[in-house]
Design a protein around this motif. Structure first.
Motif, short mmCIF file in Angstrom:
data_model
loop_
_atom_site.label_atom_id
_atom_site.label_comp_id
_atom_site.label_asym_id
_atom_site.label_seq_id
_atom_site.Cartn_x
_atom_site.Cartn_y
_atom_site.Cartn_z
N ASP A 72 0.85 -1.19 0.00
CA ASP A 72 0.00 0.00 0.00
C ASP A 72 0.88 1.24 0.00
N ARG A 73 0.52 2.19 -0.85
CA ARG A 73 1.29 3.42 -0.94
C ARG A 73 0.34 4.61 -0.82
N PHE A 74 0.73 5.58 -0.02
CA PHE A 74 -0.12 6.73 0.22
C PHE A 74 0.61 8.00 -0.18
N THR A 75 -0.12 8.89 -0.82
CA THR A 75 0.51 10.10 -1.33
C THR A 75 0.34 11.29 -0.40
N SER A 76 -0.40 11.11 0.70
CA SER A 76 -0.60 12.23 1.63
C SER A 76 -0.82 11.70 3.03
N ASP A 77 -0.62 12.58 4.02
CA ASP A 77 -0.90 12.21 5.40
C ASP A 77 -2.39 11.92 5.60
N GLU A 78 -3.27 12.62 4.82
CA GLU A 78 -4.70 12.40 4.96
C GLU A 78 -5.06 10.95 4.62
N GLN A 79 -4.41 10.40 3.58
CA GLN A 79 -4.63 9.01 3.24
C GLN A 79 -3.96 8.08 4.26
N ALA A 80 -2.74 8.42 4.61
CA ALA A 80 -1.97 7.55 5.49
C ALA A 80 -2.57 7.46 6.88
N ILE A 81 -3.27 8.51 7.34
CA ILE A 81 -3.79 8.52 8.70
C ILE A 81 -4.87 7.46 8.90
N LEU A 82 -5.45 7.01 7.77
CA LEU A 82 -6.45 5.96 7.87
C LEU A 82 -5.82 4.58 7.96
N ASN A 84 -3.04 1.89 9.61
CA ASN A 84 -2.40 1.58 10.89
C ASN A 84 -0.88 1.55 10.70
N ASP A 85 -0.17 2.47 11.33
CA ASP A 85 1.29 2.52 11.18
C ASP A 85 1.96 1.24 11.64
N ASN A 86 1.31 0.52 12.54
CA ASN A 86 1.90 -0.72 13.03
C ASN A 86 1.94 -1.81 11.97
N ASP A 87 1.23 -1.58 10.85
CA ASP A 87 1.31 -2.53 9.74
C ASP A 87 2.52 -2.29 8.84
N ASP A 88 3.20 -1.18 9.06
CA ASP A 88 4.40 -0.85 8.28
C ASP A 88 5.61 -1.41 9.02
N ARG A 126 3.72 12.30 9.98
CA ARG A 126 3.44 11.74 11.30
C ARG A 126 4.51 10.72 11.71
N LYS A 127 4.90 9.88 10.76
CA LYS A 127 5.95 8.90 11.05
C LYS A 127 7.28 9.60 11.33
N ARG A 128 7.58 10.61 10.52
CA ARG A 128 8.82 11.36 10.74
C ARG A 128 8.83 12.00 12.13
N ALA A 129 7.69 12.57 12.52
CA ALA A 129 7.60 13.23 13.83
C ALA A 129 7.77 12.22 14.95
N ARG A 130 7.22 11.02 14.77
CA ARG A 130 7.36 10.00 15.81
C ARG A 130 8.82 9.57 15.95
#
Length: 353
Positions: A72-82, A84-88, A126-130
Motif C-alpha cells: 500500500d502506498r499513500f501520497t498524503s498524510d490524509e490518506q496515510a492517517i487511515l 495503521n502505522d503498526n502494519d508498516d 506523522r511517522k517522521r515526527a514519531r
C-alpha cells in the motif's frame, strides 16, 4: 671565595635562575597551546588527567525509510492517517532500531552517537515526527532513479536514495544499518575497526573507465560478505567477493557520490535487480581501485541464527516483524522483546501516550 659566599650574590643568581625557568615554562606552554586542543576538563573547572584528550571525529548511525516499503502506498498524510502505522514493518523496525541504538541499556551507544533516519518525502510527516520524538535525526532526501534500474522487488524502488548519505560530508564516518535489524550489544566499537581506516584509491589502469566519473583520492568502505543462507559456520566465511549492504561503514565524499551517480547513467554497468547493493558491489569490487574492506565478523550477521548470537555476534539482519517461517525463532523472540521494551519505554517517557 668571599664573593661566592656573599648573600647578595647568591640572591642575585637565584632570581636570575628563577626568571630563566619562568621564561622557559611560558614559551613551552605557549607552544603546546598552539598545537593541542583545549582540555574539556578545563571548561568544566575540573583537573585535567595526565594524558591529552583528542576530540573524536564526528560519527553517526543511520538507516533508511521509504514510503513504498509495503504494497500500500499513500501520497498524503490524509490518506496515510487511515492506515495503521503498526502494519508498516519497516517503520516499526526503524523505531525499534532507534531504541536499541540510542536508549537500550544492553545495546545503546555509550558515546552519544546520533542516529540519522533518511527518508523520501512521501514518508508520512506523522511517522517522521514519531521517529524524531524517539530521538532520531530526520533527513528528507530526493530519490535517485534511472529508467533502466528495475529492482527485483517493488519495495526496493527507492533504495538508491541510501546513497544520499555519501553527500553528508559533515560526518567523518557513518555506520549504515538497515531498519530490519536486531541489535543485542553496543556497536560503538565498529568505528574503530581496522577496516574503517582511510585507504588510498588504487590506480590500476584496467579498472579506470573513460565513461565513469573520477574516483576520490582516498576512500573508506567496509562491510561483510553476503552468506546467502542460514547454513553458515560461525565465525562465518569472509572470502566471498560479494558484499551485503545492509550493514556498512563509510566516509561520506562528494566525489564518491558523483562517481556512484555516473554509474546510474550507464545502462547495464551493474545488475539492477538488487539496485544499491549491486551498484556498490561494482564500485567496490575486489579487482577495482576501491576494493571493499572486511569488518570483524561479530559486528553483524545476515541470514542469522541463534548459533551466531551464542558465538558473540552483536547485530542480526532479518525482518523479524513478519511471519516468515524461515526466521530463527530464538532471535525473533529477542526482537519482539526489544519491541515490547521500546513501546514501554516511550509510553513511560511520553506520559502514557
Amino acid at each position: 671565595m668571599a664573593a661566592a659566599s656573599n648573600p647578595r650574590s647568591i640572591a642575585f643568581f637565584l632570581v636570575l635562575f628563577l626568571a630563566s625557568a619562568l621564561i622557559t615554562l611560558t614559551v613551552r606552554t605557549s607552544h603546546w597551546h598552539t598545537y593541542l586542543p583545549a582540555s574539556p576538563y578545563a571548561r568544566h573547572g575540573r583537573q585535567s588527567p595526565n594524558h591529552i584528550t583528542i576530540a573524536p571525529a564526528k560519527i553517526a548511525y543511520a538507516t533508511f525509510l521509504a514510503a513504498n516499503a509495503n504494497p500500500d502506498r499513500f501520497t498524503s498524510d490524509e490518506q496515510a492517517i487511515l492506515h495503521n502505522d503498526n502494519d508498516d514493518g519497516y517503520f516499526i523496525g526503524a523505531r525499534v532500531l532507534a531504541y536499541q541504538l540510542l536508549h537500550s541499556r544492553s545495546a545503546g551507544t555509550n558515546a552519544s552517537i546520533p542516529f540519522i533516519v533518511i527518508c523520501t518525502a512521501d514518508v508520512s510527516k506523522r511517522k517522521r515526527a514519531r521517529l524524531a520524538k524517539d530521538g532520531a535525526i530526520i533527513r528528507v532526501v530526493d530519490r535517485l532513479t534511472a529508467d533502466w534500474v528495475n529492482p527485483a522487488n517493488a519495495r526496493w524502488a527507492d533504495v538508491m536514495a541510501k546513497l544520499r548519505l555519501f553527500q553528508m560530508t559533515e560526518y567523518h564516518k557513518i555506520l549504515f544499518i538497515d531498519a530490519d535489524h536486531l541489535v543485542t550489544a553496543s556497536l560503538d566499537g565498529v568505528f574503530y575497526d581496522e577496516a574503517t581506516l582511510t585507504a588510498p584509491t588504487l590506480s590500476n589502469p584496467a579498472a579506470i573507465l573513460a565513461d565513469e566519473a573520477a574516483l576520490p583520492r582516498t576512500y573508506m568502505f567496509a562491510t561483510h560478505a553476503d552468506y546467502w543462507g542460514y547454513e553458515h559456520a560461525y565465525p562465518p566465511p569472509v572470502e566471498s567477493n560479494y558484499l551485503n549492504c545492509g550493514f556498512f561503514v563509510f566516509t561520506p565524499s562528494k566525489v564518491l557520490f558523483d562517481y556512484y551517480v555516473s554509474l546510474l547513467a550507464l545502462p547495464g554497468r551493474f545488475d539492477p535487480s538488487f539496485p544499491e547493493q549491486n551498484l556498490l558491489n561494482y564500485a567496490h569490487r575486489k579487482e577495482g581501485n576501491m576494493p571493499w574492506k572486511v569488518l570483524w565478523y561479530g559486528w553483524n550477521v545476515n541470514w542469522p541464527t541463534e548459533k551466531d548470537w551464542r558465538g558473540g555476534a552483536r547485530s542480526f539482519h532479518a525482518k523479524y516483524w513478519d511471519a516468515d517461517p524461515s526466521h530463527d525463532v530464538f532471535l525473533k523472540g529477542l526482537w519482539r522483546e526489544q519491541r515490547a521494551e521500546m513501546e514501554g519505554f516511550y509510553r513511560g517517557r511520553d506520559g502514557g501516550k
